[in-house]
Design a protein around this motif. Sequence first.
Motif, PDB file in Angstrom:
ATOM      1  N   THR A 107       0.839  -1.196   0.000  1.00  0.00           N
ATOM      2  CA  THR A 107       0.000   0.000   0.000  1.00  0.00           C
ATOM      3  C   THR A 107       0.878   1.252   0.000  1.00  0.00           C
ATOM      4  OG1 THR A 107      -0.099   0.113   2.425  1.00  0.00           O
ATOM      5  CG2 THR A 107      -1.757  -1.237   1.309  1.00  0.00           C
ATOM      6  N   TRP A 108       0.276   2.374  -0.417  1.00  0.00           N
ATOM      7  CA  TRP A 108       1.023   3.633  -0.408  1.00  0.00           C
ATOM      8  C   TRP A 108       1.384   4.048   1.012  1.00  0.00           C
ATOM      9  CZ3 TRP A 108       3.534   5.649  -4.222  1.00  0.00           C
ATOM     10  CH2 TRP A 108       3.112   5.435  -5.538  1.00  0.00           C
ATOM     11  N   ALA A 109       0.494   3.781   1.948  1.00  0.00           N
ATOM     12  CA  ALA A 109       0.787   4.121   3.337  1.00  0.00           C
ATOM     13  C   ALA A 109       1.980   3.323   3.851  1.00  0.00           C
ATOM     14  CB  ALA A 109      -0.444   3.866   4.206  1.00  0.00           C
ATOM     15  N   GLY A 110       2.014   2.032   3.539  1.00  0.00           N
ATOM     16  CA  GLY A 110       3.134   1.196   3.960  1.00  0.00           C
ATOM     17  C   GLY A 110       4.439   1.631   3.321  1.00  0.00           C
ATOM     18  N   ARG A 111       4.390   1.983   2.026  1.00  0.00           N
ATOM     19  CA  ARG A 111       5.611   2.457   1.356  1.00  0.00           C
ATOM     20  C   ARG A 111       6.096   3.769   1.957  1.00  0.00           C
ATOM     21  NH1 ARG A 111       2.387   1.484  -3.460  1.00  0.00           N
ATOM     22  NH2 ARG A 111       2.682  -0.670  -4.171  1.00  0.00           N
ATOM     23  N   ALA A 112       5.161   4.653   2.300  1.00  0.00           N
ATOM     24  CA  ALA A 112       5.545   5.936   2.911  1.00  0.00           C
ATOM     25  C   ALA A 112       6.217   5.709   4.264  1.00  0.00           C
ATOM     26  CB  ALA A 112       4.314   6.822   3.069  1.00  0.00           C
ATOM     27  N   LYS A 113       5.698   4.760   5.049  1.00  0.00           N
ATOM     28  CA  LYS A 113       6.324   4.466   6.343  1.00  0.00           C
ATOM     29  C   LYS A 113       7.726   3.886   6.151  1.00  0.00           C
ATOM     30  CE  LYS A 113       3.157   1.842   8.154  1.00  0.00           C
ATOM     31  NZ  LYS A 113       2.483   1.021   9.187  1.00  0.00           N
ATOM     32  N   MET A 114       7.879   3.001   5.172  1.00  0.00           N
ATOM     33  CA  MET A 114       9.193   2.412   4.923  1.00  0.00           C
ATOM     34  C   MET A 114      10.190   3.458   4.441  1.00  0.00           C
ATOM     35  SD  MET A 114       7.897  -1.108   3.088  1.00  0.00           S
ATOM     36  CE  MET A 114       9.527  -1.532   2.534  1.00  0.00           C
ATOM     37  N   ALA A 115       9.750   4.314   3.512  1.00  0.00           N
ATOM     38  CA  ALA A 115      10.643   5.355   3.007  1.00  0.00           C
ATOM     39  C   ALA A 115      10.989   6.359   4.101  1.00  0.00           C
ATOM     40  CB  ALA A 115       9.986   6.068   1.819  1.00  0.00           C
ATOM     41  N   GLY A 116       9.997   6.744   4.897  1.00  0.00           N
ATOM     42  CA  GLY A 116      10.246   7.678   5.991  1.00  0.00           C
ATOM     43  C   GLY A 116      11.203   7.097   7.016  1.00  0.00           C
ATOM     44  N   THR A 117      11.069   5.804   7.291  1.00  0.00           N
ATOM     45  CA  THR A 117      11.975   5.140   8.229  1.00  0.00           C
ATOM     46  C   THR A 117      13.410   5.177   7.720  1.00  0.00           C
ATOM     47  OG1 THR A 117      10.219   3.653   9.000  1.00  0.00           O
ATOM     48  CG2 THR A 117      12.487   2.949   9.358  1.00  0.00           C
ATOM     49  N   ALA A 118      13.588   4.852   6.440  1.00  0.00           N
ATOM     50  CA  ALA A 118      14.935   4.843   5.862  1.00  0.00           C
ATOM     51  C   ALA A 118      15.554   6.238   5.878  1.00  0.00           C
ATOM     52  CB  ALA A 118      14.878   4.296   4.429  1.00  0.00           C
ATOM     53  N   VAL A 119      14.759   7.257   5.542  1.00  0.00           N
ATOM     54  CA  VAL A 119      15.281   8.625   5.509  1.00  0.00           C
ATOM     55  C   VAL A 119      15.618   9.104   6.919  1.00  0.00           C
ATOM     56  CG1 VAL A 119      14.710  11.020   4.932  1.00  0.00           C
ATOM     57  CG2 VAL A 119      14.084   9.189   3.368  1.00  0.00           C
ATOM     58  N   CYS A 120      14.786   8.775   7.895  1.00  0.00           N
ATOM     59  CA  CYS A 120      15.044   9.159   9.288  1.00  0.00           C
ATOM     60  C   CYS A 120      16.345   8.544   9.801  1.00  0.00           C
ATOM     61  CB  CYS A 120      13.879   8.727  10.184  1.00  0.00           C
ATOM     62  SG  CYS A 120      12.629   9.988  10.420  1.00  0.00           S
ATOM     63  N   VAL A 121      16.498   7.253   9.583  1.00  0.00           N
ATOM     64  CA  VAL A 121      17.710   6.574  10.037  1.00  0.00           C
ATOM     65  C   VAL A 121      18.934   7.140   9.331  1.00  0.00           C
ATOM     66  CG1 VAL A 121      18.917   4.358  10.111  1.00  0.00           C
ATOM     67  CG2 VAL A 121      16.484   4.478  10.658  1.00  0.00           C
ATOM     68  N   GLY A 122      18.811   7.373   8.020  1.00  0.00           N
ATOM     69  CA  GLY A 122      19.923   7.961   7.274  1.00  0.00           C
ATOM     70  C   GLY A 122      20.273   9.354   7.773  1.00  0.00           C
ATOM     71  N   GLY A 123      19.261  10.163   8.060  1.00  0.00           N
ATOM     72  CA  GLY A 123      19.513  11.506   8.577  1.00  0.00           C
ATOM     73  C   GLY A 123      20.205  11.494   9.924  1.00  0.00           C
ATOM     74  N   THR A 124      19.797  10.567  10.786  1.00  0.00           N
ATOM     75  CA  THR A 124      20.447  10.458  12.099  1.00  0.00           C
ATOM     76  C   THR A 124      21.897  10.042  11.962  1.00  0.00           C
ATOM     77  OG1 THR A 124      18.321   9.821  13.059  1.00  0.00           O
ATOM     78  CG2 THR A 124      20.269   9.399  14.377  1.00  0.00           C
ATOM     79  N   MET A 125      22.184   9.125  11.071  1.00  0.00           N
ATOM     80  CA  MET A 125      23.560   8.696  10.856  1.00  0.00           C
ATOM     81  C   MET A 125      24.402   9.828  10.265  1.00  0.00           C
ATOM     82  SD  MET A 125      23.778   5.662  12.069  1.00  0.00           S
ATOM     83  CE  MET A 125      22.627   6.292  13.313  1.00  0.00           C
ATOM     84  N   VAL A 126      23.816  10.587   9.361  1.00  0.00           N
ATOM     85  CA  VAL A 126      24.544  11.724   8.782  1.00  0.00           C
ATOM     86  C   VAL A 126      24.873  12.750   9.861  1.00  0.00           C
ATOM     87  CG1 VAL A 126      24.320  13.719   7.241  1.00  0.00           C
ATOM     88  CG2 VAL A 126      23.667  11.458   6.437  1.00  0.00           C
ATOM     89  N   ALA A 127      23.884  13.093  10.686  1.00  0.00           N
ATOM     90  CA  ALA A 127      24.101  14.086  11.736  1.00  0.00           C
ATOM     91  C   ALA A 127      25.111  13.611  12.773  1.00  0.00           C
ATOM     92  CB  ALA A 127      22.775  14.426  12.412  1.00  0.00           C
ATOM     93  N   SER A 128      25.171  12.296  13.023  1.00  0.00           N
ATOM     94  CA  SER A 128      26.055  11.767  14.061  1.00  0.00           C
ATOM     95  C   SER A 128      27.471  11.519  13.557  1.00  0.00           C
ATOM     96  CB  SER A 128      25.480  10.455  14.615  1.00  0.00           C
ATOM     97  OG  SER A 128      24.190  10.653  15.142  1.00  0.00           O
ATOM     98  N   LEU A 129      27.604  11.066  12.306  1.00  0.00           N
ATOM     99  CA  LEU A 129      28.902  10.594  11.827  1.00  0.00           C
ATOM    100  C   LEU A 129      29.577  11.545  10.844  1.00  0.00           C
ATOM    101  CD1 LEU A 129      27.917   6.844  11.263  1.00  0.00           C
ATOM    102  CD2 LEU A 129      28.935   7.893  13.301  1.00  0.00           C
ATOM    103  N   TYR A 130      28.812  12.382  10.155  1.00  0.00           N
ATOM    104  CA  TYR A 130      29.405  13.274   9.157  1.00  0.00           C
ATOM    105  C   TYR A 130      29.304  14.718   9.630  1.00  0.00           C
ATOM    106  CZ  TYR A 130      29.894  16.013   4.874  1.00  0.00           C
ATOM    107  OH  TYR A 130      30.275  16.946   3.950  1.00  0.00           O
ATOM    108  N   ARG A 131      30.448  15.367   9.735  1.00  0.00           N
ATOM    109  CA  ARG A 131      30.437  16.753  10.190  1.00  0.00           C
ATOM    110  C   ARG A 131      30.411  17.728   9.014  1.00  0.00           C
ATOM    111  NH1 ARG A 131      28.109  16.718  14.265  1.00  0.00           N
ATOM    112  NH2 ARG A 131      28.804  18.856  14.666  1.00  0.00           N
ATOM    113  N   GLY A 132      31.364  17.617   8.097  1.00  0.00           N
ATOM    114  CA  GLY A 132      31.412  18.543   6.981  1.00  0.00           C
ATOM    115  C   GLY A 132      31.983  19.886   7.398  1.00  0.00           C
ATOM    116  N   PRO A 133      31.973  20.845   6.491  1.00  0.00           N
ATOM    117  CA  PRO A 133      32.509  22.173   6.818  1.00  0.00           C
ATOM    118  C   PRO A 133      31.714  22.832   7.937  1.00  0.00           C
ATOM    119  CG  PRO A 133      32.219  21.903   4.440  1.00  0.00           C
ATOM    120  CD  PRO A 133      31.535  20.744   5.095  1.00  0.00           C
ATOM    121  N   PRO A 134      32.399  23.464   8.889  1.00  0.00           N
ATOM    122  CA  PRO A 134      31.666  24.149   9.970  1.00  0.00           C
ATOM    123  C   PRO A 134      31.017  25.439   9.483  1.00  0.00           C
ATOM    124  CG  PRO A 134      34.034  24.495  10.191  1.00  0.00           C
ATOM    125  CD  PRO A 134      33.857  23.529   9.062  1.00  0.00           C
TER     126      PRO A 134
END
Length: 373
Positions: free
Chosen positions: A130-157
């Motif tokens: 279902t579209w709702a299920g796909r949205a939850k899966m995509a949102g989960t992946a993006v959330c986890v990816g965003g948390t990993m980016v914020a925690s592990l990648y600093r980049g230019p200050p």
Amino acid sequence: MAWSMEAVMLPASMVLVQAFTMGALLLSKLALNVGMEPFVLLAYRNLIGAIVVAPFAFYFDRSMVPKVTFKVLGWMSISALFSIVLAMGLHYYGLRATTAAISVNFLNLIPVVTFLMAVLLRVEKLAAGTWAGRAKMAGTAVCVGGTMVASLYRGPPLHPWPTHLLRHRAATAPHHHRNMPLGTVYLCGSCLAYALWFIVQARVGRVFPCKYLSTLLACFCGTVQALAIGAVISRGDPASWRLSWDLRLVTVVYSGVFNTAVTFCLISWAITRRGPIYPSMFNSLSLVATTVLDSLLLGTDVSVGSLLGDVLIILGLYGFLWGKGKEMKHLKQQQQQQQQQQLNGNVDGTTTMSIRTNGGTTTTNNNAADDRV
């Protein structure tokens, strides 16, 4: 008029909840920086929360007090173990080792981790078709990816404003408290404990459905558990538990009153009026505000990686909440249709017929499926 007042008060109360969360994070970070032990803060916070909730519990749920059995206390102890000792305790250790901005990212992951745990435990279906299920899966992946980016990648200050405006010796964390990898592990464990607590809480709600009294009992059980663990960690040092008129006392009172008692009441009210997803829709406010104030007051660096991670977390969270909302709406419609079908079946199954005879009116009940008239 009542509806218009509610339309204003509901979002205002959720903004207030996010403000309380942000204030508690910053104060707790300062208190931990000056040497306050996490379980000492945890014990005092829940003790204050229990004292504040007690009048509401004995007023609204006083009829349920005689029904508090050993079984109920057992479930409350399990609930306190997951929510207070593990979830909050690990969160405080993660907060001490990282920053307020990093820790608030993981708070936004709690709905997503809860969904993953519910799927693994087969409490909830993935519904990938279902579209709702796909949205939850995509949102989960993006959330986890965003948390990993914020925690592990600093980049230019980035330096968008003057930092470290709070001139206080507690603003800078001691070097032995700075451990980003270990802090990230603590925060991941906190999210996992919160997810397990939500699943356990569903059973606790069926065993003892009293929100104020159950909160009081959970706070009391959590206080006892935190006291025991804190006493072992501090090795009975009374100086670790001593409070004076300083930052530690302010943090304890603020967290207990506003971040435990008042926040619980406001969230409970919002859930009864708008459903369980409504409070989570405002989580991005605390994420953005904490990131800004953590940098402005405590001097935490803002980098490209942290901003990119925050944006991904917000997008993923709202994608997940959109899918969850659609799924709950569809489920509610199905339940209403089933109730309507059952009602129609009852009406069609038994009909009342009036047969007029020469002597008057005779009333008979016949099955609609029967061909006899």
